[in-house]
Design an enzyme around this catalytic site. Structure first.
Site, PDB file in Angstrom:
ATOM      1  N   PRO A   1       0.883  -1.280  -0.045  1.00 16.22           N
ATOM      2  CA  PRO A   1      -0.102   0.004   0.073  1.00 16.22           C
ATOM      3  C   PRO A   1       0.750   1.272  -0.101  1.00 16.22           C
ATOM      4  O   PRO A   1       0.585   2.227  -0.561  1.00 16.22           O
ATOM      5  CB  PRO A   1      -0.882  -0.116   1.158  1.00 16.22           C
TER       6      PRO A   1
ATOM      7  N   SER B   1       4.070   1.944  -3.965  1.00 10.96           N
ATOM      8  CA  SER B   1       3.265   1.583  -5.171  1.00 10.96           C
ATOM      9  C   SER B   1       3.270   2.906  -6.110  1.00 10.96           C
ATOM     10  O   SER B   1       3.585   3.879  -5.761  1.00 10.96           O
ATOM     11  CB  SER B   1       1.926   1.072  -4.880  1.00 10.96           C
ATOM     12  N   ILE B   2       3.156   2.745  -7.461  1.00  5.56           N
ATOM     13  CA  ILE B   2       2.972   3.719  -8.415  1.00  5.56           C
ATOM     14  C   ILE B   2       2.094   4.493  -8.193  1.00  5.56           C
ATOM     15  O   ILE B   2       0.829   3.997  -8.230  1.00  5.56           O
ATOM     16  CB  ILE B   2       3.428   3.244  -9.828  1.00  5.56           C
ATOM     17  N   ASN B   3       2.174   5.889  -7.984  1.00  5.18           N
ATOM     18  CA  ASN B   3       1.005   6.702  -7.568  1.00  5.18           C
ATOM     19  C   ASN B   3       0.454   7.433  -8.796  1.00  5.18           C
ATOM     20  O   ASN B   3       1.319   8.116  -9.504  1.00  5.18           O
ATOM     21  CB  ASN B   3       1.277   7.879  -6.513  1.00  5.18           C
ATOM     22  N   ARG B   4      -0.666   7.173  -9.425  1.00  2.00           N
ATOM     23  CA  ARG B   4      -1.255   7.734 -10.583  1.00  2.00           C
ATOM     24  C   ARG B   4      -1.262   9.255 -10.585  1.00  2.00           C
ATOM     25  O   ARG B   4      -1.036   9.848 -11.637  1.00  2.00           O
ATOM     26  CB  ARG B   4      -2.683   7.279 -10.883  1.00  2.00           C
TER      27      ARG B   4
ATOM     28  N   ASN C   1      -1.722  -2.187 -10.119  1.00  2.00           N
ATOM     29  CA  ASN C   1      -3.128  -2.616 -10.028  1.00  2.00           C
ATOM     30  C   ASN C   1      -3.747  -1.036 -10.217  1.00  2.00           C
ATOM     31  O   ASN C   1      -3.575  -0.154  -9.267  1.00  2.00           O
ATOM     32  CB  ASN C   1      -3.362  -3.149  -8.702  1.00  2.00           C
ATOM     33  N   GLU C   2      -4.547  -1.194 -11.413  1.00  2.00           N
ATOM     34  CA  GLU C   2      -5.362  -0.088 -11.456  1.00  2.00           C
ATOM     35  C   GLU C   2      -4.444   1.411 -11.056  1.00  2.00           C
ATOM     36  O   GLU C   2      -5.131   2.202 -10.470  1.00  2.00           O
ATOM     37  CB  GLU C   2      -6.731  -0.050 -10.640  1.00  2.00           C
TER      38      GLU C   2
ATOM     39  N   ARG D   1     -10.041   1.156 -21.583  1.00  2.00           N
ATOM     40  CA  ARG D   1      -9.581  -0.187 -21.610  1.00  2.00           C
ATOM     41  C   ARG D   1      -8.933  -0.684 -22.811  1.00  2.00           C
ATOM     42  O   ARG D   1      -8.012  -1.752 -22.682  1.00  2.00           O
ATOM     43  CB  ARG D   1     -10.837  -1.075 -20.915  1.00  2.00           C
TER      44      ARG D   1
ATOM     45  N   GLU E   1      -9.819  -9.821 -11.245  1.00  2.00           N
ATOM     46  CA  GLU E   1     -11.035  -9.576 -10.214  1.00  2.00           C
ATOM     47  C   GLU E   1     -12.142  -9.641 -10.851  1.00  2.00           C
ATOM     48  O   GLU E   1     -12.509  -9.390 -11.847  1.00  2.00           O
ATOM     49  CB  GLU E   1     -10.996  -8.163  -9.398  1.00  2.00           C
TER      50      GLU E   1
ATOM     51  N   TYR F   1     -13.276 -11.857  -6.512  1.00  2.00           N
ATOM     52  CA  TYR F   1     -13.083 -10.761  -5.534  1.00  2.00           C
ATOM     53  C   TYR F   1     -14.080 -10.874  -4.574  1.00  2.00           C
ATOM     54  O   TYR F   1     -15.108 -10.861  -4.715  1.00  2.00           O
ATOM     55  CB  TYR F   1     -12.846  -9.584  -6.156  1.00  2.00           C
TER      56      TYR F   1
END
Ligand SMILES: *[C@@H]1O[C@H](CO)[C@@H](O)[C@H](O)[C@H]1NC(C)=O
Ligand SMILES: *[C@@H]1O[C@H](CO)[C@@H](O)[C@H](O)[C@H]1NC(C)=O
Ligand SMILES: *[C@@H]1O[C@H](CO)[C@@H](O)[C@H](O)[C@H]1NC(C)=O
Ligand SMILES: *[C@@H]1O[C@H](CO)[C@@H](O)[C@H](O)[C@H]1NC(C)=O
Length: 479
Positions: free
Chosen positions: A119, A122-125, A158-159, A205, A260, A292
């Site tokens: 958490p 992680s790569i921060n958008r 992830n996302e 997508r 998921e 999920y």
């Protein structure tokens, strides 16, 4: 002599643990295959990560789901009942011992697909980077899990990009894919696939799947997951949107699956989509999916919960899923020699997709350290990280900070951009100091910076990797 070759390769593959029960899974074309017999592997997965406050280790900030054999054994019974062959874990502690859980999973025929981030790393958008800290965390997870034959793959993100407003974050995730693949190769580890898990945003997508799947084998993702919540309650292949998605991704050159799934608008969930997901309508394009999720928590997506005696209690969703997943009889493809096909990358000028095809440089610790020793002006050790921003703002208003900046839309990445925040700050303070002719008072910033009497020459630091790549390109062109 000829006979030595197969013998040697047998010896080298026997290094991975748990080969017998879980032979490594390999990719050919858009499908996963068992390496022992070339039969197609369709994921029958469950997301397995507890997030309730009492479970989370306060020092770690998350709970490692594969570090306690008592708990793994407790849960395996339910994985067996649901014919599970794959678990997605979102955050593991690379310093914990996973051997017992991995072995128990292997004996149950269960593979693990693991996110490499956690958490807080992680790569921060909103402020995307692919830097030393992230690379170190990702490498540590790979170093630990690579030894097990039942590791199916790694997610490099992830996302991260989740809509048209932050497509510039994807080059950083793709750089992570590239660098982790290279790391696995350099360490002589088994070739564990590395991919990405996306949300299901209608604007992005298709482009994002193509973006991760495109380009050279070295750069591209090995697989693509999409978190899919389109089928809610009673629906059909056509009505749910599954048919349209299947058509849209029909030309993808790498495996795609539901990383998921399980819409919970209507509860209990019926899981009627399971029959469709593993039917001929979908298994040529999709490699199954991951429900999920295991634990019932505040978001109400669970199959089971713990009662006050510490026992597992299953719910109606569990019963429905168990009955549907045990009722499938998919047709499995067999591996044939598929040629590796390449996909052209989507243009970065569309209104809904603006991600540069050029990727950020590989974080290089030696390069950062070498330069950091050369600064005549450096930030003071005692300045808190939360005060860096203000100082960056001040300095970068005066001088060109492009060496530490990144832009995932244009593909401009500073050579020093992956270094630590402290080193980057010293880098620009030092630039400013020299820009001011090396005046002593140009290295003060209200006492936040000071002169470094031990500065060494940077002439031996080498080129940044992006300049190296550019230099290689030039040399190749000249050739
Ligand atoms: C291939 O091997 C896997 C793993 O041992 C096994 O689960 C599967 O049933 C086999 N498939 C065939 C067609 O023999
Ligand atoms: C492992 O899990 C069990 C059951 O939740 C718990 O009682 C035990 O304390 C855990 N062991 C460790 C070392 O955390
Ligand atoms: C994109 O996602 C971000 C983060 O979830 C959100 O704040 C923003 O409003 C979204 N933008 C659009 C155009 O949907
Ligand atoms: C897939 O490829 C075929 C053949 O090249 C093409 O006709 C079709 O339009 C493509 N489909 C998509 C969704 O891109």
């Amino acid at each position: 002599m000829k006979f030595l070759i197969p013998l040697l390769s047998l010896i080298s593959i026997s290094f991975a643990l748990f080969e017998d029960t879980t032979p490594p899974i390999e990719i050919s074309g858009n499908k996963f295959f068992y390496s022992n017999n070339g039969s197609q592997f369709l994921m029958r997965g469950i997301a397995y990560q507890e997030e309730t406050a009492q479970a989370v280790n306060s020092a770690l900030g998350y709970k490692d789901p594969l570090a306690n054999i008592t708990e793994c054994q407790r849960d395996i019974r339910y994985f067996r009942e649901t014919n599970t062959n794959c678990l997605r874990v979102y955050a593991i502690d690379p310093t914990a011992d996973h051997e017992e859980c991995m072995q128990a999973m292997s004996e149950a025929g269960i593979y693990i697909i693991a996110d490499l981030s956690e958490p807080t790393v992680s790569i921060n958008r909103n402020n995307p980077e692919w830097n030393l800290d992230l690379f170190d965390r990702y490498k540590a997870v790979v170093d630990d899990l690579q030894q097990y034959s039942n590791v199916l793959g790694f997610f490099a993100g992830n996302e991260v990009t989740n809509n048209r407003s932050n497509t510039d974050a994807s080059p950083f995730v793709k750089a992570a894919v590239r660098d982790i693949k290279k790391y696995i190769e350099d360490q002589d580890y088994r070739q564990i696939p590395v991919g990405y898990s996306s949300n299901d945003d209608e604007d992005t997508r298709i482009a994002i799947a193509n973006y991760f799947a495109c380009g050279s084998v070295e750069d591209r993702a090995d697989f693509f997951g999409i978190n899919m919540y389109e089928w809610c309650g009673e629906s059909t292949f056509r009505v749910s949107g599954y048919a349209d998605r299947t058509e849209e991704f029909s030309n993808l050159t790498i495996p795609i699956f539901f990383s998921e799934y399980g819409c919970n608008i209507n509860r209990p969930r019926l899981f009627q989509e399971v029959g469709t997901l593993y039917s001929d309508d979908m298994t040529d394009i999709w490699s199954g999916g991951i429900v999920y999720m295991y634990w019932e928590e505040a978001n109400e997506y669970g199959l089971v919960e713990l009662n006050s005696n510490g026992e597992i209690v299953t719910n109606d969703d569990y019963d429905n899923y168990r009955s549907e997943i045990n009722n499938i009889s998919p047709n499995y493809a067999t591996r044939s020699e598929v040629e590796t096909t390449t996909l052209t990358c989507p243009g970065s000028s569309e209104s809904t997709w603006r991600a540069a095809v050029d990727l950020p440089p590989t974080p290089d610790e030696a390069y950062c350290e070498c330069h950091s020793r050369s600064f005549d002006c450096v930030v003071n050790e005692d300045l808190e990280a939360e005060d860096y921003g203000e100082l960056y703002g001040l300095v970068c208003a005066e001088i060109d900070c492009s060496d530490i900046s990144v832009d995932g839309t244009t593909g401009d990445y500073g050579d020093y951009s992956f270094c630590s925040d402290r080193d980057k700050l010293s880098y620009v303070l030092n630039l400013y100091f020299h820009d001011q002719g090396g005046r002593v008072d140009a290295c003060d910033f209200d006492g936040k910076a000071s002169l470094n009497a031990d500065a060494q020459s940077s002439s031996s630091c080498g080129l940044g990797s992006s300049r190296q790549a550019a230099a290689t390109r030039t040399v190749n062109q000249i050739k």
